[in-house]
Design a protein around this motif. Structure first.
Motif, PDB file in Angstrom:
ATOM      1  N   TYR A  96       0.947  -1.137   0.105  1.00  0.00           N
ATOM      2  CA  TYR A  96       0.088   0.096  -0.262  1.00  0.00           C
ATOM      3  C   TYR A  96       0.811   1.217  -0.002  1.00  0.00           C
ATOM      4  CZ  TYR A  96       0.908  -0.966   4.780  1.00  0.00           C
ATOM      5  OH  TYR A  96       1.561  -1.371   6.128  1.00  0.00           O
ATOM      6  N   VAL A  97       0.247   2.464  -0.134  1.00  0.00           N
ATOM      7  CA  VAL A  97       0.802   3.641  -0.311  1.00  0.00           C
ATOM      8  C   VAL A  97       0.666   4.482   1.001  1.00  0.00           C
ATOM      9  CG1 VAL A  97       1.413   5.666  -1.467  1.00  0.00           C
ATOM     10  CG2 VAL A  97       1.333   3.480  -2.753  1.00  0.00           C
ATOM     11  N   GLY A  98       1.544   5.180   1.627  1.00  0.00           N
ATOM     12  CA  GLY A  98       1.500   6.118   2.585  1.00  0.00           C
ATOM     13  C   GLY A  98       1.801   7.541   2.347  1.00  0.00           C
ATOM     14  N   MET A  99       0.743   8.283   2.508  1.00  0.00           N
ATOM     15  CA  MET A  99       0.552   9.905   2.189  1.00  0.00           C
ATOM     16  C   MET A  99       0.513  10.786   3.286  1.00  0.00           C
ATOM     17  SD  MET A  99      -1.818   9.989  -1.264  1.00  0.00           S
ATOM     18  CE  MET A  99      -1.152  11.650  -1.610  1.00  0.00           C
ATOM     19  N   MET A 100       1.134  11.625   3.434  1.00  0.00           N
ATOM     20  CA  MET A 100       1.367  12.971   4.330  1.00  0.00           C
ATOM     21  C   MET A 100       0.839  14.115   3.541  1.00  0.00           C
ATOM     22  SD  MET A 100       5.405  13.847   4.973  1.00  0.00           S
ATOM     23  CE  MET A 100       5.085  15.490   5.606  1.00  0.00           C
ATOM     24  N   LYS A 101       0.522  15.211   4.337  1.00  0.00           N
ATOM     25  CA  LYS A 101       0.297  16.558   3.795  1.00  0.00           C
ATOM     26  C   LYS A 101       1.058  17.065   2.525  1.00  0.00           C
ATOM     27  CE  LYS A 101       0.096  21.569   5.029  1.00  0.00           C
ATOM     28  NZ  LYS A 101       0.270  22.475   6.251  1.00  0.00           N
ATOM     29  N   CYS A 102       0.361  17.318   1.521  1.00  0.00           N
ATOM     30  CA  CYS A 102       0.767  17.987   0.441  1.00  0.00           C
ATOM     31  C   CYS A 102       1.385  17.000  -0.771  1.00  0.00           C
ATOM     32  CB  CYS A 102       1.807  18.907   0.459  1.00  0.00           C
ATOM     33  SG  CYS A 102       1.020  20.200   1.297  1.00  0.00           S
ATOM     34  N   GLU A 103       1.462  15.728  -0.370  1.00  0.00           N
ATOM     35  CA  GLU A 103       2.160  14.748  -1.245  1.00  0.00           C
ATOM     36  C   GLU A 103       1.230  14.297  -2.208  1.00  0.00           C
ATOM     37  OE1 GLU A 103       5.716  12.375   1.283  1.00  0.00           O
ATOM     38  OE2 GLU A 103       3.704  11.512   1.588  1.00  0.00           O
ATOM     39  N   LEU A 104       1.807  13.985  -3.352  1.00  0.00           N
ATOM     40  CA  LEU A 104       1.141  13.344  -4.584  1.00  0.00           C
ATOM     41  C   LEU A 104       1.361  11.797  -4.764  1.00  0.00           C
ATOM     42  CD1 LEU A 104       1.774  16.313  -7.006  1.00  0.00           C
ATOM     43  CD2 LEU A 104      -0.249  16.009  -5.507  1.00  0.00           C
ATOM     44  N   VAL A 105       0.235  11.294  -5.464  1.00  0.00           N
ATOM     45  CA  VAL A 105       0.400  10.092  -5.898  1.00  0.00           C
ATOM     46  C   VAL A 105      -0.258  10.050  -7.527  1.00  0.00           C
ATOM     47  CG1 VAL A 105      -0.523   7.414  -6.201  1.00  0.00           C
ATOM     48  CG2 VAL A 105       0.191   8.567  -3.880  1.00  0.00           C
ATOM     49  N   THR A 144      -8.166  14.578  -2.176  1.00  0.00           N
ATOM     50  CA  THR A 144      -8.755  14.955  -3.477  1.00  0.00           C
ATOM     51  C   THR A 144      -8.114  14.017  -4.530  1.00  0.00           C
ATOM     52  OG1 THR A 144      -7.155  16.512  -4.097  1.00  0.00           O
ATOM     53  CG2 THR A 144      -9.217  17.376  -3.093  1.00  0.00           C
ATOM     54  N   VAL A 145      -9.089  13.658  -5.620  1.00  0.00           N
ATOM     55  CA  VAL A 145      -8.445  12.824  -6.629  1.00  0.00           C
ATOM     56  C   VAL A 145      -9.066  13.541  -7.867  1.00  0.00           C
ATOM     57  CG1 VAL A 145      -8.708  10.719  -8.128  1.00  0.00           C
ATOM     58  CG2 VAL A 145      -8.705  10.747  -5.401  1.00  0.00           C
ATOM     59  N   LYS A 146      -8.011  13.987  -9.097  1.00  0.00           N
ATOM     60  CA  LYS A 146      -8.416  14.435  -9.996  1.00  0.00           C
ATOM     61  C   LYS A 146      -7.877  13.723 -11.468  1.00  0.00           C
ATOM     62  CE  LYS A 146      -7.290  18.819  -7.170  1.00  0.00           C
ATOM     63  NZ  LYS A 146      -5.841  19.797  -6.872  1.00  0.00           N
ATOM     64  N   LEU A 147      -8.594  14.188 -12.419  1.00  0.00           N
ATOM     65  CA  LEU A 147      -8.071  13.987 -13.817  1.00  0.00           C
ATOM     66  C   LEU A 147      -7.498  15.016 -14.390  1.00  0.00           C
ATOM     67  CD1 LEU A 147     -11.318  12.119 -15.260  1.00  0.00           C
ATOM     68  CD2 LEU A 147      -9.334  10.976 -14.066  1.00  0.00           C
ATOM     69  N   ARG A 148      -6.418  14.999 -14.891  1.00  0.00           N
ATOM     70  CA  ARG A 148      -5.506  15.986 -15.303  1.00  0.00           C
ATOM     71  C   ARG A 148      -4.976  15.528 -16.897  1.00  0.00           C
ATOM     72  NH1 ARG A 148      -3.234  20.119 -12.583  1.00  0.00           N
ATOM     73  NH2 ARG A 148      -1.393  19.693 -13.865  1.00  0.00           N
ATOM     74  N   LYS A 149      -4.843  16.752 -17.652  1.00  0.00           N
ATOM     75  CA  LYS A 149      -4.178  16.795 -19.067  1.00  0.00           C
ATOM     76  C   LYS A 149      -2.735  16.606 -18.990  1.00  0.00           C
ATOM     77  CE  LYS A 149      -7.877  18.942 -21.398  1.00  0.00           C
ATOM     78  NZ  LYS A 149      -8.449  20.239 -22.439  1.00  0.00           N
ATOM     79  N   SER A 150      -2.213  16.807 -17.662  1.00  0.00           N
ATOM     80  CA  SER A 150      -0.458  16.667 -17.542  1.00  0.00           C
ATOM     81  C   SER A 150      -0.257  16.310 -16.255  1.00  0.00           C
ATOM     82  CB  SER A 150       0.074  18.033 -17.911  1.00  0.00           C
ATOM     83  OG  SER A 150      -0.420  19.119 -17.058  1.00  0.00           O
ATOM     84  N   LYS A 151       1.016  15.949 -15.965  1.00  0.00           N
ATOM     85  CA  LYS A 151       1.287  15.639 -14.550  1.00  0.00           C
ATOM     86  C   LYS A 151       1.375  16.711 -13.717  1.00  0.00           C
ATOM     87  CE  LYS A 151       5.364  13.448 -12.210  1.00  0.00           C
ATOM     88  NZ  LYS A 151       6.702  12.780 -12.498  1.00  0.00           N
ATOM     89  N   MET A 152       0.978  16.790 -12.422  1.00  0.00           N
ATOM     90  CA  MET A 152       1.030  17.972 -11.473  1.00  0.00           C
ATOM     91  C   MET A 152       2.388  17.776 -10.954  1.00  0.00           C
ATOM     92  SD  MET A 152      -1.407  18.594  -7.958  1.00  0.00           S
ATOM     93  CE  MET A 152      -2.955  18.868  -9.120  1.00  0.00           C
ATOM     94  N   ARG A 153       2.866  19.121 -10.768  1.00  0.00           N
ATOM     95  CA  ARG A 153       4.110  19.565 -10.436  1.00  0.00           C
ATOM     96  C   ARG A 153       3.955  20.571  -9.340  1.00  0.00           C
ATOM     97  NH1 ARG A 153       7.547  17.061 -13.740  1.00  0.00           N
ATOM     98  NH2 ARG A 153       6.987  16.638 -16.005  1.00  0.00           N
ATOM     99  N   TYR A 154       5.080  20.532  -8.300  1.00  0.00           N
ATOM    100  CA  TYR A 154       5.298  21.316  -7.253  1.00  0.00           C
ATOM    101  C   TYR A 154       5.898  22.664  -7.702  1.00  0.00           C
ATOM    102  CZ  TYR A 154       5.081  17.298  -4.244  1.00  0.00           C
ATOM    103  OH  TYR A 154       4.442  16.115  -3.654  1.00  0.00           O
ATOM    104  N   SER A 155       5.525  23.633  -7.192  1.00  0.00           N
ATOM    105  CA  SER A 155       5.963  24.910  -7.497  1.00  0.00           C
ATOM    106  C   SER A 155       7.525  24.968  -7.483  1.00  0.00           C
ATOM    107  CB  SER A 155       5.623  26.143  -6.852  1.00  0.00           C
ATOM    108  OG  SER A 155       5.671  26.061  -5.537  1.00  0.00           O
TER     109      SER A 155
END
Length: 324
Positions: free
Chosen positions: A18-27, A75-86
């Motif tokens: 399984y995967v662990g997630m903390m604040k602001c992380e992305l899968v 949140t779960v989103k569909l996107r047209k591109s990979k999400m990136r951190y600023s």
């Protein structure tokens, strides 16, 4: 790094990981090939979450309440591109870590927004989350699914485990022709020769496991992508018999020469259109033996419902009993 929990004591929902997630992380995962969404089809997102508390440390889920305002938002989103951190910064207290590069809002479709508190999802158990959504008209452009966890606290207090994330077509389970379409094929065509002891139709190119398919279109191409043959099969109650290619072309019924070919099987049911089922295959040789043709099946256009329907249905002098 020991962060205060023994993962060996937490079993996955299925399997071992399984995967662990903390604040602001992305899968994130990109759809590929035939796994891409199909426009206007309805889909169901399903996933399992498990909140985790670390009592030893002052972060990574240390709170025993996770009550408002101390809660997480998944949140779960569909996107047209990979999400990136600023900024590629993995320090939780940095705003750059939680801020993502801004993009046109038309590039993102949100399909789940779930508040995670320990009052709603107590620690120590797996919980199933579901969301139904309709793919947009430009669905093939949305080839990324992104899972993000945010937190109302500045100390990264929220931490969850995620397992068994799936996106499948969604429709009426009571229909005979619903659910995912998973055809099978032999991926080869053996013509009937004088020396053959086992002639067609068993050795013709064949497709089966189409019981929940209402309509199927089979296309055969040569290696230059020229159309060789096409056929259409329809059945309101599902295609319960195999579909064959007889090795002949679309014009005049001449048998095709041995060699490599391509097939495409297009399928529809109550859930919509399935991803195209396609592959290459080999035609063995010319048929020199006695003619042997694949069977032709006839289907009724009268819909006979499955027994799971909630009301008795009278069709063609037969009562189909409900199963409550």
């Amino acid at each position: 790094m020991n962060i205060g929990i023994n993962y060996d004591k937490i079993d996955a929902v299925t399997g071992f990981n399984y995967v662990g997630m903390m604040k602001c992380e992305l899968v994130q995962q990109q759809f590929s090939g035939s796994n891409k969404l199909i426009k206007n089809n309805t889909y169901q997102l399903k996933m399992f979450i498990r909140p985790v508390i670390y009592k030893t440390y002052g972060y990574y889920g240390s709170s025993l309440s996770w009550s408002n305002p101390n809660f997480g938002i998944l949140t779960v989103k569909l996107r047209k591109s990979k999400m990136r951190y600023s900024i590629e910064n993995t320090i939780c207290s940095s705003s750059n870590y939680c801020d993502k590069l801004s993009e046109n809002s038309g590039n993102t479709i949100q399909i789940l927004n779930e508040t995670i508190t320990l009052n709603i999802y107590p620690n120590g158990n797996w919980y199933e989350l579901n969301a139904t959504f309709k793919a947009p008209s430009d669905a093939e452009s949305y080839d990324w699914v992104v899972i993000e966890l945010s937190d109302q606290e500045s100390n990264c207090d929220t931490y969850i485990l995620i397992d068994d994330v799936s996106i499948t077509m969604d429709c009426d389970d009571c229909s005979r022709t619903s659910g995912c379409m998973n055809p099978s094929t032999n991926d080869v065509h053996w013509a009937c020769s004088a020396e053959a002891t086992n002639c067609a139709p068993n050795n013709y190119l064949k497709f089966w496991n189409l019981d929940n398919v209402k309509k199927a279109e089979l296309y055969i191409y040569n290696v230059n992508s020229a159309l060789i043959s096409s056929s259409v099969v329809k059945s309101e109650n599902g295609i319960t018999n195999p579909i064959y290619w007889d090795g002949k072309n679309i014009n005049g019924g001449f048998e095709m020469v041995p060699g490599p070919y391509l097939y495409e099987l297009h399928m529809w049911n109550d859930c919509g259109k399935a991803p195209v089922f396609k592959n290459s295959f080999e035609k063995s040789h010319f048929g020199t033996g006695p003619s042997s043709y694949p069977p032709v099946y006839e289907y009724s256009d009268i819909i006979t419902p499955k027994a799971c329907c909630q009301n008795d249905i009278y069709v063609d002098n037969i009562t189909w009993k409900a199963r409550v």
